[in-house]
Write a protein that holds these residues in place. Sequence first.
Motif, PDB file in Angstrom:
ATOM      1  N   TYR A  31       0.840  -1.200   0.000  1.00  0.00           N
ATOM      2  CA  TYR A  31       0.000   0.000   0.000  1.00  0.00           C
ATOM      3  C   TYR A  31       0.875   1.250   0.000  1.00  0.00           C
ATOM      4  CZ  TYR A  31      -4.927  -1.363   0.435  1.00  0.00           C
ATOM      5  OH  TYR A  31      -6.193  -1.798   0.180  1.00  0.00           O
ATOM      6  N   MET A  32       1.908   1.244   0.825  1.00  0.00           N
ATOM      7  CA  MET A  32       2.780   2.414   0.908  1.00  0.00           C
ATOM      8  C   MET A  32       3.495   2.661  -0.422  1.00  0.00           C
ATOM      9  SD  MET A  32       2.326   3.846   3.722  1.00  0.00           S
ATOM     10  CE  MET A  32       1.666   3.549   5.368  1.00  0.00           C
ATOM     11  N   GLU A  33       3.874   1.579  -1.111  1.00  0.00           N
ATOM     12  CA  GLU A  33       4.512   1.740  -2.417  1.00  0.00           C
ATOM     13  C   GLU A  33       3.547   2.379  -3.410  1.00  0.00           C
ATOM     14  OE1 GLU A  33       5.734  -2.172  -3.365  1.00  0.00           O
ATOM     15  OE2 GLU A  33       7.423  -2.182  -1.975  1.00  0.00           O
ATOM     16  N   THR A  34       2.271   1.962  -3.339  1.00  0.00           N
ATOM     17  CA  THR A  34       1.266   2.545  -4.230  1.00  0.00           C
ATOM     18  C   THR A  34       1.077   4.029  -3.942  1.00  0.00           C
ATOM     19  OG1 THR A  34       0.124   0.416  -4.332  1.00  0.00           O
ATOM     20  CG2 THR A  34      -1.116   2.359  -5.019  1.00  0.00           C
ATOM     21  N   ILE A  35       0.996   4.371  -2.644  1.00  0.00           N
ATOM     22  CA  ILE A  35       0.859   5.780  -2.257  1.00  0.00           C
ATOM     23  C   ILE A  35       2.070   6.575  -2.723  1.00  0.00           C
ATOM     24  CG2 ILE A  35       0.750   7.355  -0.297  1.00  0.00           C
ATOM     25  CD1 ILE A  35      -1.850   5.914  -0.816  1.00  0.00           C
ATOM     26  N   GLU A  36       3.257   6.011  -2.553  1.00  0.00           N
ATOM     27  CA  GLU A  36       4.471   6.713  -2.957  1.00  0.00           C
ATOM     28  C   GLU A  36       4.484   6.967  -4.456  1.00  0.00           C
ATOM     29  OE1 GLU A  36       9.306   5.964  -3.070  1.00  0.00           O
ATOM     30  OE2 GLU A  36       8.084   4.967  -1.541  1.00  0.00           O
ATOM     31  N   GLU A  37       4.044   5.979  -5.237  1.00  0.00           N
ATOM     32  CA  GLU A  37       4.010   6.149  -6.693  1.00  0.00           C
ATOM     33  C   GLU A  37       3.063   7.273  -7.090  1.00  0.00           C
ATOM     34  OE1 GLU A  37       2.810   5.669 -10.791  1.00  0.00           O
ATOM     35  OE2 GLU A  37       1.521   5.344  -9.045  1.00  0.00           O
ATOM     36  N   SER A  38       1.888   7.327  -6.445  1.00  0.00           N
ATOM     37  CA  SER A  38       0.924   8.377  -6.760  1.00  0.00           C
ATOM     38  C   SER A  38       1.451   9.747  -6.345  1.00  0.00           C
ATOM     39  CB  SER A  38      -0.404   8.093  -6.040  1.00  0.00           C
ATOM     40  OG  SER A  38      -0.953   6.868  -6.462  1.00  0.00           O
ATOM     41  N   LEU A  39       2.072   9.808  -5.158  1.00  0.00           N
ATOM     42  CA  LEU A  39       2.625  11.088  -4.696  1.00  0.00           C
ATOM     43  C   LEU A  39       3.757  11.558  -5.605  1.00  0.00           C
ATOM     44  CD1 LEU A  39       2.749  10.618  -0.811  1.00  0.00           C
ATOM     45  CD2 LEU A  39       1.149  11.990  -2.134  1.00  0.00           C
ATOM     46  N   ALA A 151       4.755  10.251   8.264  1.00  0.00           N
ATOM     47  CA  ALA A 151       4.241  10.625   6.941  1.00  0.00           C
ATOM     48  C   ALA A 151       5.269  10.294   5.880  1.00  0.00           C
ATOM     49  CB  ALA A 151       3.900  12.111   6.911  1.00  0.00           C
ATOM     50  N   LEU A 152       4.807  10.237   4.621  1.00  0.00           N
ATOM     51  CA  LEU A 152       5.681  10.078   3.463  1.00  0.00           C
ATOM     52  C   LEU A 152       5.979  11.443   2.868  1.00  0.00           C
ATOM     53  CD1 LEU A 152       4.215   7.007   1.544  1.00  0.00           C
ATOM     54  CD2 LEU A 152       6.447   7.158   2.649  1.00  0.00           C
ATOM     55  N   LYS A 172       2.187  13.111   2.636  1.00  0.00           N
ATOM     56  CA  LYS A 172       0.964  12.337   2.874  1.00  0.00           C
ATOM     57  C   LYS A 172       1.059  11.684   4.251  1.00  0.00           C
ATOM     58  CE  LYS A 172      -2.922  10.164   1.976  1.00  0.00           C
ATOM     59  NZ  LYS A 172      -4.207  10.861   1.854  1.00  0.00           N
ATOM     60  N   PRO A 173       0.274  12.161   5.238  1.00  0.00           N
ATOM     61  CA  PRO A 173       0.286  11.513   6.560  1.00  0.00           C
ATOM     62  C   PRO A 173      -0.165  10.055   6.450  1.00  0.00           C
ATOM     63  CG  PRO A 173      -0.776  13.670   6.653  1.00  0.00           C
ATOM     64  CD  PRO A 173      -0.587  13.351   5.211  1.00  0.00           C
ATOM     65  N   LYS A 174       0.588   9.177   7.089  1.00  0.00           N
ATOM     66  CA  LYS A 174       0.262   7.748   6.997  1.00  0.00           C
ATOM     67  C   LYS A 174      -1.039   7.415   7.711  1.00  0.00           C
ATOM     68  CE  LYS A 174       5.058   6.200   6.650  1.00  0.00           C
ATOM     69  NZ  LYS A 174       6.125   5.386   7.266  1.00  0.00           N
ATOM     70  N   ILE A 175      -1.435   8.269   8.647  1.00  0.00           N
ATOM     71  CA  ILE A 175      -2.654   7.975   9.407  1.00  0.00           C
ATOM     72  C   ILE A 175      -3.871   7.894   8.483  1.00  0.00           C
ATOM     73  CG2 ILE A 175      -3.203  10.388   9.882  1.00  0.00           C
ATOM     74  CD1 ILE A 175      -3.565   7.391  12.307  1.00  0.00           C
ATOM     75  N   GLY A 176      -3.795   8.605   7.335  1.00  0.00           N
ATOM     76  CA  GLY A 176      -4.905   8.554   6.390  1.00  0.00           C
ATOM     77  C   GLY A 176      -4.944   7.268   5.592  1.00  0.00           C
TER      78      GLY A 176
END
Length: 476
Positions: A31-39, A151-152, A172-176
């Motif tokens: 999930y974090m990798e996906t968020i990082e790619e989008s960010l 956060a990332l 992007k705060p990880k809490i979200g």
Amino acid sequence: MVTNHHQFFFILCIGFYYLIDKTEESIRPRYMETIEESLNDTTHVLSAIVEEEIKKNPNDRFRFKTVVESLFRDPFLNVRKRTFEAKIYSLLKTNADIQMYVTDAKGIVIFDSERFREGLDYSKYNDVYLTLQGKYGVRSSKMFDTEKEGALFIASPIRYQKEIIGVLTVIKPKIGVIPFIEEAKNKFWRISLLVASSIAVVFSILAYISFRPIIRLSQYVISLRNQERKPFPKLGIKELNDLGKEVDQLVLELEGKKYVESYVQTLTHEIKSPLSSILASVELIESHPKEMSRLTKTIEAEAKRIQSLIDQLLELSSLEGKNSIQLDDTIDLIALLEEVIHRFEIEWERKSLQVNTMFPKVPVIIKGNHNYLRMAIENIFRNSIEFANPKDQIRIQLQVLENSKIKLVILDEGQSIPDYALSKVTEKFFSLPRPRDNRKSSGLGLSIVKEICDLHQANLTIRNLEPKGVEVEIQF
């Protein structure tokens, strides 16, 4: 047998639990990798917006802070006031939590969507520090001491005419993200339990059907292990029947498994030398661009050598256990030794070693296998380089004896071999630590040398020198 059946079922359950547990652990990083790619995409889009704004009026780069303020201050104030209801799968999202800050070329924050970072020096934070160096800027850390998840931080450069004039970081705060991760984990466990239950039912049915034939097959296998010749039992299940009939062949194939493992290790060992040469050539290209033509030829030659090594090792594996091979190549030993010395030139020059040769003035010709003999000499020479101290000498001597035998000696002034190890150095997987970094090799080099010498009916002798050093002698 019933007990063994239950034990097997218990072990299967443990294995399945371990599998799904490890898979569940991988959900969060995915999930974090996906968020990082989008960010990453988001931050580059925002950086491009700033760059386009500056292109409209190049003088704007001198009032960089004003440009960024005009672009982002009002939109971020607006987005903080917005409320919405976004049903994302089973979760409801009501506000945007993304943040952003921009630094100048010195890493000083000139804009912060939350305002509290402005004026701070962020030049040492990885997102800014790496981006200013032209690298991928990312970090994961806490924004406040009270946070648990952090956060990332994903950054991208803001350029003007290829010069980095600032860094834009999206946060992007990880809490979200945590609620989505927890929901995914819960779904995964529900599905896994359903699958596990189904497997348990199917396994029980299959075990009941196959229980008696398995006992008979087990007894038959035990008789084979005890070298008892019993007729193959009637099992009633075609698959088990075929399995039993192939047991004898399977035993032979399993014995060959160790050869595969051995030569995988050998391949790894042999590829190290050309890879080192390739890496050294790449380093030299950067510092000696005028030598690019020669160095690229070296890289090409070593890459081809890796392919050649793979083919040779496959051939060598087929020779194991044979008493002899065809020795049809006419080999000029002096030319072969000079080829090996040249191939390792970068490595021994890097250690400031001196390589002295003592060859007859006339060619020394023998019959043998050129590829295998070169492999043996390379292994010996590589060991001499690795165990020699900087500025030591490596001497290579070739001599034709009175009885027409030929003696090749390679010696170095490095560390002597401990007495306990002298008789073991040609055994497979036995290795001594290298003096520079205490690293051990695969322990296959000298065992390959010994095998190749045996195939050439040559005598291999390894002895210590006084006061230090090692001498390797091959007598053909």
